[in-house]
Design an enzyme around this catalytic site. Structure first.
Site, PDB file in Angstrom:
ATOM      1  N   THR A  23       0.868  -1.257  -0.060  1.00 42.54           N
ATOM      2  CA  THR A  23      -0.126   0.055  -0.141  1.00 42.54           C
ATOM      3  C   THR A  23       0.722   1.108   0.069  1.00 42.54           C
ATOM      4  OG1 THR A  23      -1.932  -1.046   1.217  1.00 42.54           O
ATOM      5  CG2 THR A  23      -1.725   1.380   1.304  1.00 42.54           C
ATOM      6  N   HIS A 171      -6.815 -11.054  -2.701  1.00 36.27           N
ATOM      7  CA  HIS A 171      -6.354 -10.594  -1.337  1.00 36.27           C
ATOM      8  C   HIS A 171      -7.276 -11.449  -0.389  1.00 36.27           C
ATOM      9  CE1 HIS A 171      -4.597  -8.620   1.951  1.00 36.27           C
ATOM     10  NE2 HIS A 171      -4.348  -7.413   1.507  1.00 36.27           N
ATOM     11  N   ASN A 174      -4.476 -10.461   5.629  1.00 34.47           N
ATOM     12  CA  ASN A 174      -4.223  -9.473   6.587  1.00 34.47           C
ATOM     13  C   ASN A 174      -5.677  -8.873   7.054  1.00 34.47           C
ATOM     14  OD1 ASN A 174      -1.621  -9.700   6.203  1.00 34.47           O
ATOM     15  ND2 ASN A 174      -1.447  -8.154   4.252  1.00 34.47           N
ATOM     16  N   TYR A 176      -8.713  -8.475   5.752  1.00 41.18           N
ATOM     17  CA  TYR A 176      -9.580  -7.788   5.087  1.00 41.18           C
ATOM     18  C   TYR A 176     -10.885  -8.717   4.739  1.00 41.18           C
ATOM     19  CZ  TYR A 176      -6.170  -4.017   5.088  1.00 41.18           C
ATOM     20  OH  TYR A 176      -5.130  -3.352   5.394  1.00 41.18           O
ATOM     21  N   ASN A 231      -5.335  -6.020  11.948  1.00 38.51           N
ATOM     22  CA  ASN A 231      -6.684  -5.618  12.114  1.00 38.51           C
ATOM     23  C   ASN A 231      -7.323  -6.770  12.830  1.00 38.51           C
ATOM     24  OD1 ASN A 231      -6.931  -3.671  10.130  1.00 38.51           O
ATOM     25  ND2 ASN A 231      -6.492  -4.956   8.135  1.00 38.51           N
TER      26      ASN A 231
HETATM   27  C1  PHB Z   1      -1.044  -1.669   5.242  1.00 44.33           C
HETATM   28  O1  PHB Z   1      -0.980  -0.672   4.549  1.00 44.33           O
HETATM   29  O2  PHB Z   1      -0.564  -1.421   6.257  1.00 44.33           O
HETATM   30  C2  PHB Z   1      -1.402  -2.869   4.591  1.00 44.33           C
HETATM   31  C3  PHB Z   1      -2.267  -2.894   3.341  1.00 44.33           C
HETATM   32  C4  PHB Z   1      -2.470  -3.917   3.087  1.00 44.33           C
HETATM   33  C5  PHB Z   1      -2.338  -5.290   3.737  1.00 44.33           C
HETATM   34  C6  PHB Z   1      -1.472  -5.271   4.715  1.00 44.33           C
HETATM   35  C7  PHB Z   1      -0.947  -4.102   5.160  1.00 44.33           C
HETATM   36  O3  PHB Z   1      -2.544  -6.438   3.057  1.00 44.33           O
END
Ligand code: PHB
Length: 351
Positions: A23, A171, A174, A176, A231
């Site tokens: 990101t 994805h 993490n 989501y 998260n």
């Molecule tokens: C982050 O920006 O911290 C981030 C974004 C997407 C991910 C993991 C971390 O899959």
């Protein structure tokens, strides 16, 4: 070993040094990719495969304000400059398609959609344009809403192909949306999408079935992170989850499975890669904290087929050349990870 070619689905990768999704929050208003983003990815085209930053498949679900999207015709058009620039330099690039689920926030969306497997929020606060605010309380999805979400991933994948991408990475990591279904510390459902491993993976498998049917399984990868607690994620048995996914993913004949091996915060420990390798017959990519030496060893030992480098690639656009030369690496500057503009983005020097 890092420099031997690898067949990953439809693509022949010239090396096994991949760029992990990162990101960077440099998109323009409307979640539009930019010329600067094209320059950034093209600088890194020597990677065996580049995987983009997480990219929104649905409007009104922003979690980072300036992340890009792939749900509008304008975005598809604007991404073409990125894929053309990477291809012009001989590279290959997958788009990471993403729905943040409960990580979306009302402060970043005109008509916010904050949905999840659960009605429980992520702990603590999130950075927003209006300062630090508590994470949003999601609405637990009804089962009959799931097909609409699957359709968003499919449209995102089709749009990515129309924009010139070589494939997509779903994805599933993490914390989501897909991960919010996978892990039992978050998924508290009692319907067909919660409870058993089979039920928790149902949403993921529906997404993979539909996306592979739409663009071809040899152009679809998957990323998961069974140990990451980012998260507010936790699972009671990450090894069992990994083994289950490994066995079941074989049937999808994906281009690859990309596994983040550890936890950003080291709250959950263990090693999920051996069980992934044991049960998964496809191309396996490891990620998180590898040196060139460790990556070489893991590939030599048959534990992995390739390694994705995040901050290493962020700070070293010519990472493969540096590994080959045994050259020193630039240090990533965390203060510019998410800031606008070229500083800390396209100005890292090559050898
Ligand atoms: C982050 O920006 O911290 C981030 C974004 C997407 C991910 C993991 C971390 O899959």
């Amino acid at each position: 070993m890092l420099f031997s070619p690898l067949q990953a689905g439809a693509l022949t990768l010239p090396n096994r040094i991949l760029m992990a999704p990162l990101t960077r929050a440099r998109a323009d208003a409307g979640h539009m990719p930019t010329a600067l983003m094209a320059e950034y990815y093209a600088q890194r085209a020597s990677g065996g495969l580049l995987i983009t930053e997480c990219t929104l498949v649905a409007p009104n679900t922003s979690a980072f304000t300036s992340e890009p999207g792939i749900y509008s015709a304008e975005q598809v058009q604007a991404w073409k400059q990125v894929t053309a620039a990477v291809h012009a330099k001989g590279g290959r690039i997958f788009m990471q398609i993403w729905h943040p689920g409960r990580a979306a926030h009302p402060a970043m969306n005109a008509e916010p959609i904050v949905v999840s497997s659960t009605a429980r929020a992520i702990d603590g606060d999130v950075h927003t344009p209006q300062g630090k605010l508590p994470n949003a309380v999601p609405r637990a999805l009804a089962a009959d809403e799931i097909p609409g979400l699957v359709a968003s991933y499919v449209q995102g994948a089709k749009n990515a192909i129309a924009a010139g991408f070589d494939g997509v990475e779903v994805h599933g990591a993490n914390g989501y949306l897909i991960d919010q279904f996978l892990r039992d510390g978050v998924n508290d459902r009692t319907d067909a999408y919660g409870g058993s491993l089979e039920n928790r993976a149902r949403f993921l498998f529906e997404v993979l079935t539909a996306v592979t049917a739409a663009i071809g399984s040899d152009r679809v990868g998957l990323r998961t992170s069974p140990l990451n607690s980012y998260n507010s994620m936790v699972d009671s048995d990450p090894i069992a989850l990994t083994a289950f996914l490994a066995e079941r993913l074989n049937a999808f004949h994906l281009a690859y499975w990309h596994v983040m091996r550890a936890d950003f915060f080291q709250a959950q420990t263990g090693d999920v890669l051996p069980v992934a390798r044991k049960h998964y017959q496809g191309v396996l990519i490891g990620n998180m904290g590898y040196s060139a030496a460790e990556a070489t060893q893991a590939i030599q030992d048959g534990q992995l087929d390739a390694v994705a480098f995040g901050t290493g690639f962020l700070a070293n656009p010519d990472l493969p050349a540096r590994f080959k030369a045994g050259a020193p690496l630039n240090t990533p500057d965390a203060s510019t990870f998410y800031t606008p503009g070229a500083a800390g983005y396209t100005d890292y020097p090559t050898l």
